[in-house]
Design an enzyme around this catalytic site. Structure first.
Site, mmCIF file in Angstrom:
data_model
loop_
_atom_site.group_PDB
_atom_site.id
_atom_site.type_symbol
_atom_site.label_atom_id
_atom_site.label_comp_id
_atom_site.label_asym_id
_atom_site.label_seq_id
_atom_site.Cartn_x
_atom_site.Cartn_y
_atom_site.Cartn_z
ATOM 1 N N GLY A 143 44.611 39.679 42.160
ATOM 2 C CA GLY A 143 43.364 39.736 41.405
ATOM 3 C C GLY A 143 42.567 40.984 41.755
ATOM 4 O O GLY A 143 42.099 41.708 40.867
ATOM 5 N N GLY A 144 42.418 41.255 43.035
ATOM 6 C CA GLY A 144 41.643 42.419 43.477
ATOM 7 C C GLY A 144 42.251 43.715 42.958
ATOM 8 O O GLY A 144 41.546 44.594 42.462
ATOM 9 N N LYS A 176 30.392 36.474 38.140
ATOM 10 C CA LYS A 176 31.422 35.704 37.426
ATOM 11 C C LYS A 176 31.738 34.537 38.354
ATOM 12 O O LYS A 176 32.353 34.714 39.405
ATOM 13 C CB LYS A 176 32.648 36.598 37.179
ATOM 14 C CG LYS A 176 33.672 36.008 36.215
ATOM 15 C CD LYS A 176 34.637 35.112 36.913
ATOM 16 C CE LYS A 176 35.723 34.597 35.974
ATOM 17 N NZ LYS A 176 36.447 33.462 36.559
ATOM 18 N N CYS A 199 40.359 34.048 54.839
ATOM 19 C CA CYS A 199 40.993 35.371 54.782
ATOM 20 C C CYS A 199 41.373 35.815 56.193
ATOM 21 O O CYS A 199 42.186 36.715 56.363
ATOM 22 C CB CYS A 199 40.086 36.380 54.116
ATOM 23 S SG CYS A 199 38.396 36.228 54.635
ATOM 24 N N GLU A 237 37.916 42.353 48.779
ATOM 25 C CA GLU A 237 38.418 41.877 50.071
ATOM 26 C C GLU A 237 39.544 40.917 49.725
ATOM 27 O O GLU A 237 39.325 39.925 49.027
ATOM 28 C CB GLU A 237 37.260 41.222 50.807
ATOM 29 C CG GLU A 237 37.504 41.044 52.267
ATOM 30 C CD GLU A 237 37.644 39.587 52.578
ATOM 31 O OE1 GLU A 237 38.795 39.137 52.601
ATOM 32 O OE2 GLU A 237 36.611 38.933 52.763
ATOM 33 N N GLY A 269 39.186 37.490 47.075
ATOM 34 C CA GLY A 269 40.211 36.624 46.498
ATOM 35 C C GLY A 269 41.592 37.172 46.763
ATOM 36 O O GLY A 269 41.840 37.781 47.815
ATOM 37 N N SER A 270 42.471 36.995 45.797
ATOM 38 C CA SER A 270 43.880 37.362 46.005
ATOM 39 C C SER A 270 44.089 38.872 45.890
ATOM 40 O O SER A 270 43.306 39.580 45.249
ATOM 41 C CB SER A 270 44.747 36.661 44.971
ATOM 42 O OG SER A 270 44.439 37.158 43.683
ATOM 43 N N GLU A 308 51.078 37.229 52.647
ATOM 44 C CA GLU A 308 50.177 36.119 52.983
ATOM 45 C C GLU A 308 50.627 34.825 52.295
ATOM 46 O O GLU A 308 50.947 34.823 51.104
ATOM 47 C CB GLU A 308 48.756 36.470 52.498
ATOM 48 C CG GLU A 308 47.727 35.399 52.785
ATOM 49 C CD GLU A 308 46.362 35.712 52.153
ATOM 50 O OE1 GLU A 308 45.366 35.569 52.860
ATOM 51 O OE2 GLU A 308 46.303 36.101 50.975
HETATM 52 P P1 NAP Z 1 41.990 34.923 42.601
HETATM 53 O O1 NAP Z 1 43.133 34.401 41.825
HETATM 54 O O2 NAP Z 1 42.116 36.305 43.097
HETATM 55 O O3 NAP Z 1 40.713 34.801 41.642
HETATM 56 C C1 NAP Z 1 39.407 35.190 42.056
HETATM 57 C C2 NAP Z 1 38.557 35.468 40.828
HETATM 58 O O4 NAP Z 1 39.036 36.647 40.178
HETATM 59 C C3 NAP Z 1 38.599 34.365 39.784
HETATM 60 O O5 NAP Z 1 37.329 34.288 39.178
HETATM 61 C C4 NAP Z 1 39.617 34.858 38.778
HETATM 62 O O6 NAP Z 1 39.395 34.385 37.472
HETATM 63 C C5 NAP Z 1 39.421 36.363 38.840
HETATM 64 N N1 NAP Z 1 40.655 37.107 38.586
HETATM 65 C C6 NAP Z 1 41.807 37.006 39.291
HETATM 66 N N2 NAP Z 1 42.733 37.840 38.799
HETATM 67 C C7 NAP Z 1 42.152 38.491 37.780
HETATM 68 C C8 NAP Z 1 42.608 39.483 36.864
HETATM 69 N N3 NAP Z 1 43.856 39.943 36.905
HETATM 70 N N4 NAP Z 1 41.757 39.926 35.939
HETATM 71 C C9 NAP Z 1 40.487 39.443 35.869
HETATM 72 N N5 NAP Z 1 40.007 38.488 36.684
HETATM 73 C C10 NAP Z 1 40.825 38.023 37.638
HETATM 74 O O7 NAP Z 1 41.636 34.029 43.837
HETATM 75 P P2 NAP Z 1 41.492 32.450 43.957
HETATM 76 O O8 NAP Z 1 41.374 31.830 42.603
HETATM 77 O O9 NAP Z 1 40.407 32.249 44.888
HETATM 78 O O10 NAP Z 1 42.822 31.964 44.652
HETATM 79 C C11 NAP Z 1 44.115 32.264 44.196
HETATM 80 C C12 NAP Z 1 44.952 32.765 45.340
HETATM 81 O O11 NAP Z 1 44.297 33.861 45.967
HETATM 82 C C13 NAP Z 1 45.140 31.788 46.469
HETATM 83 O O12 NAP Z 1 46.216 30.932 46.277
HETATM 84 C C14 NAP Z 1 45.341 32.682 47.639
HETATM 85 O O13 NAP Z 1 46.679 33.065 47.725
HETATM 86 C C15 NAP Z 1 44.530 33.900 47.353
HETATM 87 N N6 NAP Z 1 43.230 33.972 48.056
HETATM 88 C C16 NAP Z 1 43.103 34.791 49.112
HETATM 89 C C17 NAP Z 1 41.889 34.896 49.753
HETATM 90 C C18 NAP Z 1 41.715 35.779 50.919
HETATM 91 O O14 NAP Z 1 40.601 35.816 51.437
HETATM 92 N N7 NAP Z 1 42.688 36.497 51.362
HETATM 93 C C19 NAP Z 1 40.779 34.171 49.331
HETATM 94 C C20 NAP Z 1 40.930 33.345 48.229
HETATM 95 C C21 NAP Z 1 42.163 33.285 47.607
HETATM 96 P P3 NAP Z 1 39.848 32.926 36.975
HETATM 97 O O15 NAP Z 1 40.027 32.060 38.169
HETATM 98 O O16 NAP Z 1 38.747 32.484 36.095
HETATM 99 O O17 NAP Z 1 41.116 33.096 36.227
#
Ligand code: NAP
Length: 524
Positions: A245-246, A184, A302, A265, A241-242, A390
């Site tokens: 989300g995870g 994805k 991260c 992660e 990612g977040s 974070e």
């Molecule tokens: P994210 O919001 O977790 O999204 C990552 C992926 O997962 C995207 O493809 C997103 O889809 C999908 N997703 C997220 N929540 C979901 C859910 N509830 N159901 C189904 N799919 C889901 O991460 P991001 O877009 O990279 O960044 C957003 C925030 O995450 C940042 O502001 C930061 O706080 C955090 N982040 C943390 C790390 C880390 O390593 N700790 C890394 C990156 C980001 P869509 O985008 O298509 O909606």
């Protein structure tokens, strides 16, 4: 030059799905670029069916063939040349130097998995031969090894458009274990993702791999990811990612009629501990190193150090403040990250018990945030769990403790993290106590260093107790990541000719195996 078509790639076919439209975004120019549309259930179904039939071929391929495929993918990534770097830079503003390094790391990862699987030692072959005369019951012949798990869904990460995205570590380790992958794509760098799909398409053609070995589903919104994780043919998930989300994906996977593992992660604040005596002698150098680590990649790692814990030190505070304010502002990856950083900075600024030591403007809509340091006391930090959350970006919180015991108390109260760093050369007793506590809280304990810059090698551990990772027993960096997408199978009393080569009596692969408790290459 490849023309960016805005399409998705399903088992060898380029398709134009009918879902929600979205555009990639140039953070430098603050403007939109290429247009894409989102995949939905139809595309998931096609990709999953193709992946399942590809798995029936891939699971029986020898290690050399899989290794050649991984080498070919790395070669084809390199063959994308400057276009890959330029497109990725325009979508992420990470800069050509960082992206060149990340491309090297990505190809290096693929090649190290290629070397790993070329001989099949990674399957951890273990053989216990039968003892038919054992009393009171005979012992059967048992032989165990790892096999691929089946089609794997991978979520591309926004902050590593190469190393943790379409053909990054999760995809490399899943393919290495003989599994097809459905990615994805992250909507923050879809054109970059499309280029990677071209690279693997060419590698599949060159190596004669089944077409269903790989699909890229582009899309925006949670529906696509949710439906992908729910699909009954998907057997495991890799995610970076977040935490929100995870966690959502973990819950979706656990609620399936047939639950599957999610290797997520997620969030980490990567605390840095500095001993009271050490800060007296090394305040300036530690503050300078910390500032460099906080600013690296505009804090979008991260492993970014979001917490510094020590006793009061005017010299440390002044140097850190000066270094962070003097460092050039970097670009954020996308407007969503900018919005969440605005929110995080406001939360810390409005907190009654924190002080923003180098307060600076961060206008709405800006993609270049200030490099920020906040300060609070140990008591307030311990009283309010929101201060441990974070804040993704170039931000760190300095927690001022009264003494060594307080520093230790903070360590004991930490949530799971990817890393923790100890600077305590002049505080040997504290160093030992911190090391003992932190070993239970994080995946990697760093001495006299800073957490950014994750070496890719077999001894790396990138993963820690929840919420750093969903599965603390695994790593997402280094060749050890392969076992996430494999499972053990034991064969009991199996005729030799029906056994996989790794377990046959004569050891045709010539690999190390655990035979009756002894590591050996000898045949049986
Ligand atoms: P994210 O919001 O977790 O999204 C990552 C992926 O997962 C995207 O493809 C997103 O889809 C999908 N997703 C997220 N929540 C979901 C859910 N509830 N159901 C189904 N799919 C889901 O991460 P991001 O877009 O990279 O960044 C957003 C925030 O995450 C940042 O502001 C930061 O706080 C955090 N982040 C943390 C790390 C880390 O390593 N700790 C890394 C990156 C980001 P869509 O985008 O298509 O909606």
């Amino acid at each position: 030059m490849i023309n960016i078509s805005g399409q998705s790639y399903i088992a060898g076919n380029w398709v134009s799905p009918r879902g929600e439209h979205f555009q990639s975004f140039n953070p430098y120019k603050n403007e939109t670029m290429f247009s894409f549309s989102s995949c939905g259930r139809n595309e998931i179904e096609q990709a999953a069916k193709a992946a399942e039939s590809a798995f029936q071929l891939m699971r029986n391929l020898d290690g050399k063939t899989i290794g050649q495929f991984l080498h070919a993918i790395a070669d084809e990534i390199e063959a994308l040349g400057d276009q890959l770097l330029e497109v990725a830079d325009s979508e992420t503003a990470l800069g050509l130097v960082r992206l060149t390094g990340e491309r090297g790391r990505t190809c290096g990862q693929l090649r190290s998995f290629a070397e790993l699987v070329a001989n099949r030692e990674w399957v951890q072959a273990s053989i216990d031969t039968a003892l038919p005369d054992r009393a009171p019951v005979p012992k059967p012949d048992l032989r165990r090894m790892m096999v691929g798990i089946g089609p794997v869904a991978v979520f591309g990460a926004s902050n590593f458009p190469f190393a943790f995205s379409v053909l990054g570590g999760d995809t490399a380790s899943a393919l290495a274990a003989g599994n097809p992958v459905i990615v994805k794509g992250h909507p923050a760098h879809p054109a970059t993702s499309e280029l990677f799909a071209h690279a693997i398409d060419r590698a599949i053609g060159k190596c004669g791999m089944p077409k269903g070995a790989f699909s890229l589903l582009q899309g925006i919104g949670y529906e696509l990811g949710t439906d992908l994780v729910k699909h009954p043919l998907i057997q495991a998930v890799g995610f970076t990612g977040s935490e929100t989300g995870g966690r959502a994906l973990m819950d979706i996977a656990a609620a399936r009629p047939e639950p599957i593992p999610v290797y997520a992660e997620m969030g980490s604040i990567n605390p840095l501990f500095i001993g009271p005596e050490t800060i007296k002698t090394a305040a300036e150098s530690i503050a300078a190193g910390l500032s460099g680590s906080v600013c690296m990649g505009t804090g979008q790692f991260c492993t970014s150090p979001g917490l510094a814990v020590s006793v009061a030190s005017e010299r440390f505070e002044t140097t850190l403040k000066k270094a962070l304010s003097g460092a050039p502002r970097g670009y954020l990856l996308n407007p969503q990250i900018a919005v969440s950083l605005q929110r995080g900075l406001k939360r810390l600024r409005d907190h009654p018990h924190t002080e923003w030591l180098n307060e600076a403007e961060f206008e709405e809509g800006s993609m270049t945030p200030p490099n920020a340091v906040f300060k609070t006391s140990a008591q307030h930090f311990l009283n309010d769990s929101s201060l441990s959350e974070e804040v993704f970006g170039p931000v760190t919180l300095y927690v001022e403790c009264e003494n060594e015991d307080r520093i230790l108390e903070i360590a004991k109260n930490l949530n799971g993290n990817l890393t923790a760093s100890i600077h305590a050369d002049q505080d040997p007793d504290l160093a030992a106590r911190l090391s003992d506590v932190l070993e239970q809280k994080v995946g990697r304990v760093i001495f006299n260093g800073f957490p950014t810059g994750v070496e890719v090698c077999p001894s790396q551990q990138h993963g820690g107790p929840y919420p750093a990772s969903s599965v603390s027993t695994s790593t997402s960096v280094g060749t050890g990541a392969i076992v996430r997408f494999a499972r053990f199978v034991a064969y009991q009393a199996c005729p030799d000719h029906l056994l996989p080569d790794a377990l046959k009596n004569e050891n045709p692969l010539g690999i190390y195996r655990q035979v009756n408790g002894e590591l050996t290459k000898e045949p049986i």
